[in-house]
Design a protein around this motif. Structure first.
Motif, PDB file in Angstrom:
ATOM      1  N   THR A  91    -145.244 -51.375  41.478  1.00 35.76           N
ATOM      2  CA  THR A  91    -144.531 -51.823  42.660  1.00 35.76           C
ATOM      3  C   THR A  91    -143.965 -53.221  42.426  1.00 35.76           C
ATOM      4  N   ASP A  92    -143.281 -53.727  43.429  1.00 36.39           N
ATOM      5  CA  ASP A  92    -142.531 -54.978  43.285  1.00 36.39           C
ATOM      6  C   ASP A  92    -143.398 -56.120  42.767  1.00 36.39           C
ATOM      7  N   GLY A  93    -142.943 -56.761  41.692  1.00 39.47           N
ATOM      8  CA  GLY A  93    -143.659 -57.906  41.136  1.00 39.47           C
ATOM      9  C   GLY A  93    -144.863 -57.562  40.288  1.00 39.47           C
ATOM     10  N   MET A  94    -144.996 -56.291  39.886  1.00 43.33           N
ATOM     11  CA  MET A  94    -146.140 -55.880  39.057  1.00 43.33           C
ATOM     12  C   MET A  94    -145.702 -55.744  37.607  1.00 43.33           C
ATOM     13  N   MET A  95    -146.528 -56.221  36.679  1.00 44.28           N
ATOM     14  CA  MET A  95    -146.207 -56.122  35.264  1.00 44.28           C
ATOM     15  C   MET A  95    -147.475 -55.942  34.432  1.00 44.28           C
ATOM     16  N   PRO A  96    -147.324 -55.524  33.187  1.00 43.94           N
ATOM     17  CA  PRO A  96    -148.499 -55.356  32.320  1.00 43.94           C
ATOM     18  C   PRO A  96    -149.188 -56.689  32.047  1.00 43.94           C
ATOM     19  N   LEU A  97    -150.526 -56.606  31.933  1.00 39.19           N
ATOM     20  CA  LEU A  97    -151.325 -57.772  31.539  1.00 39.19           C
ATOM     21  C   LEU A  97    -151.856 -57.609  30.120  1.00 39.19           C
ATOM     22  N   LYS A  98    -151.591 -56.440  29.529  1.00 44.02           N
ATOM     23  CA  LYS A  98    -152.031 -56.142  28.162  1.00 44.02           C
ATOM     24  C   LYS A  98    -150.835 -55.658  27.352  1.00 44.02           C
ATOM     25  N   SER A  99    -150.995 -55.660  26.048  1.00 44.44           N
ATOM     26  CA  SER A  99    -149.950 -55.117  25.187  1.00 44.44           C
ATOM     27  C   SER A  99    -149.909 -53.600  25.334  1.00 44.44           C
ATOM     28  N   ARG A 100    -148.794 -53.008  24.952  1.00 45.78           N
ATOM     29  CA  ARG A 100    -148.689 -51.554  25.003  1.00 45.78           C
ATOM     30  C   ARG A 100    -149.757 -50.908  24.124  1.00 45.78           C
ATOM     31  N   LYS A 101    -150.018 -51.486  22.974  1.00 48.07           N
ATOM     32  CA  LYS A 101    -151.028 -50.948  22.062  1.00 48.07           C
ATOM     33  C   LYS A 101    -152.387 -50.875  22.752  1.00 48.07           C
ATOM     34  N   GLU A 102    -152.749 -51.922  23.477  1.00 48.65           N
ATOM     35  CA  GLU A 102    -154.042 -51.944  24.170  1.00 48.65           C
ATOM     36  C   GLU A 102    -154.074 -50.923  25.301  1.00 48.65           C
ATOM     37  N   ILE A 103    -152.975 -50.788  26.043  1.00 44.24           N
ATOM     38  CA  ILE A 103    -152.923 -49.819  27.143  1.00 44.24           C
ATOM     39  C   ILE A 103    -153.023 -48.396  26.616  1.00 44.24           C
ATOM     40  N   VAL A 104    -152.304 -48.096  25.551  1.00 48.63           N
ATOM     41  CA  VAL A 104    -152.343 -46.762  24.962  1.00 48.63           C
ATOM     42  C   VAL A 104    -153.741 -46.451  24.419  1.00 48.63           C
ATOM     43  N   GLU A 105    -154.339 -47.399  23.744  1.00 52.68           N
ATOM     44  CA  GLU A 105    -155.695 -47.192  23.221  1.00 52.68           C
ATOM     45  C   GLU A 105    -156.677 -46.925  24.352  1.00 52.68           C
ATOM     46  N   PHE A 106    -156.500 -47.604  25.470  1.00 48.91           N
ATOM     47  CA  PHE A 106    -157.366 -47.376  26.629  1.00 48.91           C
ATOM     48  C   PHE A 106    -157.198 -45.946  27.150  1.00 48.91           C
ATOM     49  N   LEU A 107    -155.968 -45.499  27.315  1.00 43.25           N
ATOM     50  CA  LEU A 107    -155.709 -44.160  27.841  1.00 43.25           C
ATOM     51  C   LEU A 107    -156.163 -43.061  26.876  1.00 43.25           C
ATOM     52  N   GLU A 108    -156.092 -43.342  25.591  1.00 42.42           N
ATOM     53  CA  GLU A 108    -156.483 -42.340  24.592  1.00 42.42           C
ATOM     54  C   GLU A 108    -157.996 -42.151  24.496  1.00 42.42           C
ATOM     55  N   LYS A 109    -158.765 -43.060  25.064  1.00 40.16           N
ATOM     56  CA  LYS A 109    -160.221 -42.900  25.047  1.00 40.16           C
ATOM     57  C   LYS A 109    -160.658 -41.690  25.871  1.00 40.16           C
ATOM     58  N   GLN A 110    -159.920 -41.405  26.949  1.00 43.75           N
ATOM     59  CA  GLN A 110    -160.219 -40.241  27.784  1.00 43.75           C
ATOM     60  C   GLN A 110    -158.902 -39.514  28.076  1.00 43.75           C
ATOM     61  N   PRO A 111    -158.347 -38.859  27.100  1.00 44.91           N
ATOM     62  CA  PRO A 111    -157.031 -38.237  27.237  1.00 44.91           C
ATOM     63  C   PRO A 111    -156.978 -37.215  28.368  1.00 44.91           C
ATOM     64  N   GLY A 112    -155.888 -37.278  29.127  1.00 45.07           N
ATOM     65  CA  GLY A 112    -155.699 -36.323  30.207  1.00 45.07           C
ATOM     66  C   GLY A 112    -156.370 -36.682  31.510  1.00 45.07           C
ATOM     67  N   LYS A 113    -157.148 -37.749  31.528  1.00 41.47           N
ATOM     68  CA  LYS A 113    -157.801 -38.175  32.760  1.00 41.47           C
ATOM     69  C   LYS A 113    -156.786 -38.815  33.702  1.00 41.47           C
ATOM     70  N   ASP A 114    -157.039 -38.697  34.994  1.00 41.82           N
ATOM     71  CA  ASP A 114    -156.200 -39.330  36.009  1.00 41.82           C
ATOM     72  C   ASP A 114    -156.929 -40.540  36.589  1.00 41.82           C
ATOM     73  N   TYR A 115    -156.157 -41.603  36.817  1.00 44.05           N
ATOM     74  CA  TYR A 115    -156.735 -42.855  37.293  1.00 44.05           C
ATOM     75  C   TYR A 115    -156.092 -43.244  38.624  1.00 44.05           C
ATOM     76  N   TYR A 116    -156.895 -43.317  39.657  1.00 45.17           N
ATOM     77  CA  TYR A 116    -156.460 -43.857  40.953  1.00 45.17           C
ATOM     78  C   TYR A 116    -157.713 -44.162  41.760  1.00 45.17           C
ATOM     79  N   TYR A 117    -157.585 -45.041  42.751  1.00 36.77           N
ATOM     80  CA  TYR A 117    -158.757 -45.508  43.484  1.00 36.77           C
ATOM     81  C   TYR A 117    -158.764 -44.967  44.909  1.00 36.77           C
ATOM     82  N   VAL A 118    -159.858 -44.292  45.277  1.00 35.62           N
ATOM     83  CA  VAL A 118    -160.057 -43.799  46.638  1.00 35.62           C
ATOM     84  C   VAL A 118    -161.148 -44.628  47.289  1.00 35.62           C
ATOM     85  N   ALA A 119    -160.829 -45.246  48.410  1.00 34.72           N
ATOM     86  CA  ALA A 119    -161.791 -46.119  49.086  1.00 34.72           C
ATOM     87  C   ALA A 119    -162.651 -45.365  50.091  1.00 34.72           C
TER      88      ALA A 119
END
Length: 319
Positions: free
Chosen positions: A93-121
């Motif tokens: 959303t407006d004013g949001m940007m990465p805080l990590k390199s693409r390499k770090e983000i991809v490595e994070f996502l590849e640890k649990q491939p196919g998982k969905d990430y979102y927060y339910v309160a």
């Protein structure tokens, strides 16, 4: 891995251009809604021949707290699948940007491939059900996100209509959480089939972007398997670090970022609100870019050169 970034922006020209340039350098795609008509035209002209930048035209405007943001994002998902296949869909959303390199983000996502990430309160609490069933008539006013008067008037009218018996009739359990997500390709392919659910369910709703993903996931994804999503959006949101209901992101500080090393993306970071943080992070996504990708990107025309050429052509016509 290929990522589709689903962006909504109210930034100025320089920030929009820089954000898009950074996000698409390594074969990812950016799908962006730009509220300002003139700015949208300029950005569309600059990236007219770029194969990985896509300006949203089916729905061009969106704003916090209104149906338009949720509806515009689900339309972006649908259109993204028409262009290509992506491993993940990530909204910014407006004013949001990465805080990590693409390499770090991809490595994070590849640890649990196919998982969905979102927060339910929370899910189907009496308070949430009461709020979600009401109709809020003025969320589409431009002043709604920032005007206390308009927000108060919107709530007051919703209470009145509710007492008159005008309530939303939805059989699904109401859920609420942060409006940010990282969704897998398989999940998005199933969600976009039901994109009309957003408009049908959340018309004149209060902050539908905080409800539509978890509710669609339960209704259309977890029908034949258990809910196995990761209940974390990995966003750092100002001013305190985490999402607050019915409130957009506020500026974050370098100190806040340092205290949350797990965050992959953060907001709000702009040249207007926190220039020092912006300067530190606007290009962090490509800090580990390969030489091959760097050379490939040079084949695209520099947007600054295009604008200079356009300006000179205009001056020549005037002369």
């Amino acid at each position: 891995m290929k990522i589709a970034y689903l962006i909504h922006s109210e930034r100025d020209y320089d920030e929009v251009i820089e954000t898009l340039n950074q996000l698409v350098k390594q074969n990812d795609h950016a799908f962006i809604m730009i509220n300002d008509n003139d700015l949208r035209d300029k950005v569309a002209f600059v990236f007219a021949d770029h194969p990985r930048v896509h300006i949203s035209h089916t729905q061009e405007f969106a704003q916090e707290g209104d149906l338009s943001l949720a509806r515009g994002t689900i339309i972006q998902m649908k259109e993204a699948l028409e262009y290509d296949q992506f491993d993940y869909f990530i909204n910014l959303t407006d004013g949001m940007m990465p805080l990590k390199s693409r390499k770090e983000i991809v490595e994070f996502l590849e640890k649990q491939p196919g998982k969905d990430y979102y927060y339910v309160a929370s899910k189907e609490t009496p308070e949430l059900k009461k709020k979600a069933e009401r109709y809020y008539m003025f969320t589409n006013l431009l002043a709604f996100p920032t005007s206390k008067f308009i927000r108060g008037l919107t709530r007051g009218n919703a209470v009145l209509f509710s007492k008159l018996g005008l309530k939303r009739k939805v059989d699904d359990a109401y859920q609420i959480g942060s409006p940010w997500f990282m969704l897998s390709n398989e999940t998005v392919k199933k969600l976009v089939v039901h994109f009309e659910y957003v408009s049908n369910t959340f018309k004149m709703a209060w902050y539908p972007e905080e409800m539509y993903i978890p509710m669609m996931m339960e209704k259309f994804i977890y029908t034949d398997r258990a809910d196995d999503h990761i209940n974390n959006d990995y966003r750092l949101i100002g001013p305190d670090g985490s999402w607050q209901a019915s409130s957009g992101a506020k500026p974050i500080t370098a100190e806040l970022i340092a205290s949350h090393p797990e965050a992959l993306f953060g907001a709000k970071i702009t040249t207007e609100d926190n220039l020092d943080v912006y300067q530190d992070y606007f290009d962090i996504y490509n800090t580990m870019i390969s030489e091959v990708e760097e050379e490939k990107e040079k084949t695209f025309i520099d947007p600054a050169l295009i604008l200079d050429s356009l300006k000179k052509a205009k001056e020549n016509r005037q002369n």
